[in-house]
Design an enzyme around this catalytic site. Structure first.
Site, PDB file in Angstrom:
ATOM      1  N   GLU A 126       0.834  -1.209   0.000  1.00 21.08           N
ATOM      2  CA  GLU A 126       0.000   0.000   0.000  1.00 21.08           C
ATOM      3  C   GLU A 126       0.866   1.255   0.000  1.00 21.08           C
ATOM      4  O   GLU A 126       1.930   1.284   0.615  1.00 21.08           O
ATOM      5  CB  GLU A 126      -0.906   0.006   1.245  1.00 21.08           C
ATOM      6  CG  GLU A 126      -1.914  -1.131   1.261  1.00 21.08           C
ATOM      7  CD  GLU A 126      -2.831  -1.102   2.478  1.00 21.08           C
ATOM      8  OE1 GLU A 126      -2.809  -0.115   3.251  1.00 21.08           O
ATOM      9  OE2 GLU A 126      -3.575  -2.083   2.649  1.00 21.08           O
ATOM     10  N   GLU A 193      -8.468   1.908  -4.440  1.00 23.46           N
ATOM     11  CA  GLU A 193      -9.550   1.600  -3.500  1.00 23.46           C
ATOM     12  C   GLU A 193     -10.204   2.879  -2.979  1.00 23.46           C
ATOM     13  O   GLU A 193      -9.513   3.853  -2.632  1.00 23.46           O
ATOM     14  CB  GLU A 193      -8.993   0.796  -2.311  1.00 23.46           C
ATOM     15  CG  GLU A 193     -10.073   0.479  -1.272  1.00 23.46           C
ATOM     16  CD  GLU A 193      -9.674  -0.552  -0.224  1.00 23.46           C
ATOM     17  OE1 GLU A 193      -8.563  -1.110  -0.304  1.00 23.46           O
ATOM     18  OE2 GLU A 193     -10.494  -0.794   0.683  1.00 23.46           O
TER      19      GLU A 193
HETATM   20  O1  KIV Z   1      -6.381  -7.051   1.650  1.00 28.86           O
HETATM   21  C1  KIV Z   1      -7.171  -7.014   0.693  1.00 28.86           C
HETATM   22  O2  KIV Z   1      -8.090  -7.833   0.578  1.00 28.86           O
HETATM   23  C2  KIV Z   1      -6.997  -5.960  -0.281  1.00 28.86           C
HETATM   24  C3  KIV Z   1      -8.046  -5.816  -1.332  1.00 28.86           C
HETATM   25  C4  KIV Z   1      -9.265  -5.216  -0.752  1.00 28.86           C
HETATM   26  C5  KIV Z   1      -7.562  -5.055  -2.505  1.00 28.86           C
HETATM   27  O3  KIV Z   1      -6.049  -5.241  -0.231  1.00 28.86           O
END
Ligand code: KIV
Length: 275
Positions: A126, A193
């Site tokens: 991220e 997201e």
């Molecule tokens: O951890 C996860 O499931 C994610 C998705 C929502 C993209 O990062």
């Protein structure tokens, strides 16, 4: 010996280069989270392109309030199971909080574990501008990286909750800069997201790598859902998540029928007993 060449599903394996070609052709991409062998096999058989061993396992597998407690060992354990179930899909391990923030060296070491011990073909992490150097260092070790911008659940305390990002002009420019930084660092794809749909479209048009949206509108190059939301396995789902089945109520019904038949001494019957 037969001269017929069996078409192995490996020939159709989704790869990092094949995803780039899919974006050029305008083919939509599909990604689901998976955390175990059984569902990995089911989704792989359904030709889902990408299986993400998400740190969302903290919420849906471990029952935690946030993804923050998830460890690298947790991700590696679940990735191993998913990788065994995937013949076609590209398996991506989600790097958990704390596994890539300390230093690029530490991040490379932890990404290598996801590939070597977990059997993933890529990792996801991220962030944008602030993790660009880390992304580049992991890629320099020949590990493909998927970025993740917009609402980044590991930043929950900075964001003050799971809040849609990029609603005002400053926020919009921040998310765009993050997306461009992730692409410039060499990521092969980008999760977007929790942003307004028109920002999802703008990012998708302004980067050359495939974008995978979750709460980011229909114009992303692909879409991802958490499998528990898709299948109706949770009590609560975010408003952008569509439930395509209600396995939760089917499972509860099955458990109630089992309990009733055990209570009435109807199970096991002759058919389900050894003689
Ligand atoms: O951890 C996860 O499931 C994610 C998705 C929502 C993209 O990062």
């Amino acid at each position: 010996m037969s001269t017929v060449t069996l078409k192995s599903s490996r020939e159709h394996r989704v790869t990092v280069p094949s995803l780039a070609r899919r974006k050029l052709r305008g083919d939509k991409l599909t990604m689901l989270t998976a955390y175990d062998f059984t569902f990995a096999q089911i989704f792989d058989g359904a030709e889902i392109d990408l299986l993400l061993v998400g740190d969302s396992l903290g919420n849906v597998i471990q029952g935690q309030d946030t993804t923050l407690p998830v460890t690298l060992d947790d991700i590696v354990y679940h990735t191993r199971a998913v990788a065994r179930g995937a013949q076609r899909a590209l398996v991506i391990a989600d790097m958990p909080f704390g596994s890539y923030q300390i230093s690029p060296e530490d991040a490379v070491r932890n990404a290598i574990r996801c590939i070597k011990d977990g059997g993933a073909q890529a990792v996801k992490l991220e962030g944008g501008v602030h993790v660009a150097e880390t992304i580049a260092r992991i890629i320099a070790a020949d590990i493909p990286v998927m970025g993740h911008v917009g609402l980044t659940p590991q930043s929950i305390h900075r964001m003050g909750g799971h809040r849609v990002q990029g609603r005002n002009e400053d926020g919009r420019q921040r998310v765009l800069a993050d997306a461009r930084a992730v692409e410039a660092a060499g990521a092969f794809a980008l999760v977007i997201e929790g942003v307004p749909a028109d920002l999802g479209r703008e990012i998708t048009q302004s980067v050359g790598i495939p974008t995978i949206g979750i709460g980011a509108g229909v114009d992303c190059d692909g879409q991802v859902l958490v499998m528990h939301d898709l299948l109706g396995l949770t009590n609560w789902s975010p408003s952008f998540a569509k439930q395509y089945a209600n396995l939760g109520s089917l499972a509860a019904q099955a458990a109630r029928s089992f309990a009733e038949e055990v209570g009435n001494a109807k199970f096991p019957d002759d058919e389900h007993s050894y003689r």
